[in-house]
Design an enzyme around this catalytic site. Structure first.
Site, PDB file in Angstrom:
ATOM      1  N   CYS A  12       0.871  -1.173   0.000  1.00 27.53           N
ATOM      2  CA  CYS A  12       0.000   0.000   0.000  1.00 27.53           C
ATOM      3  C   CYS A  12       0.909   1.224   0.000  1.00 27.53           C
ATOM      4  O   CYS A  12       2.051   1.150  -0.444  1.00 27.53           O
ATOM      5  CB  CYS A  12      -0.957  -0.025   1.197  1.00 27.53           C
ATOM      6  SG  CYS A  12      -0.140   0.109   2.792  1.00 27.53           S
ATOM      7  N   ARG A  13       0.435   2.331   0.503  1.00 23.75           N
ATOM      8  CA  ARG A  13       1.240   3.550   0.506  1.00 23.75           C
ATOM      9  C   ARG A  13       2.378   3.466   1.515  1.00 23.75           C
ATOM     10  O   ARG A  13       3.510   3.807   1.215  1.00 23.75           O
ATOM     11  CB  ARG A  13       0.346   4.752   0.795  1.00 23.75           C
ATOM     12  CG  ARG A  13       1.068   6.077   0.718  1.00 23.75           C
ATOM     13  CD  ARG A  13       0.079   7.241   0.834  1.00 23.75           C
ATOM     14  NE  ARG A  13       0.796   8.504   0.768  1.00 23.75           N
ATOM     15  CZ  ARG A  13       1.283   9.131   1.828  1.00 23.75           C
ATOM     16  NH1 ARG A  13       1.150   8.609   3.031  1.00 23.75           N
ATOM     17  NH2 ARG A  13       1.915  10.280   1.686  1.00 23.75           N
TER      18      ARG A  13
END
Length: 103
Positions: free
Chosen positions: A66-67
């Protein structure tokens, strides 16, 4: 689930013939770039995420990002609860990724 550093994740991925890269970020985040050859499943869209997860091959090895590494850890835990044995969370997420990217 295993939390892997950027180096561990990319080295293990490079040597894994049974790997699937899973990007669990939002569409807006994906538009800023992504790791090549990934499948996108936004974890914030819980219903579609679960529907897609249930259709995936549990015998594969899933490299999830993810981020920053938080949501991907949650995604790994969800996949594990569905019977997936090999899930690998990218610590630091895409923010710290130094490998190849696509836009």
């Amino acid at each position: 689930m295993a939390d892997l550093t950027q180096t561990q994740w990319s080295e293990q991925l490079a040597n894994d013939d049974n790997a699937v890269i899973l990007d669990v970020r939002t569409e807006a985040e994906v538009s800023e770039g992504s790791i090549p050859n990934r499948i996108h499943m936004d974890i914030f869209n819980a219903g579609p995420f679960m529907d897609a997860a249930k259709k995936m091959d549990a015998s594969k090895n899933y490299y999830v990002y993810c981020r920053s590494g938080g949501r991907s850890g949650q995604a790994c835990a969800i996949l594990n609860s569905l019977g997936f044995k090999n899930t690998y969370n990218l610590m630091g997420g895409f923010m710290e990724w130094e490998g190849e990217t696509t836009v």
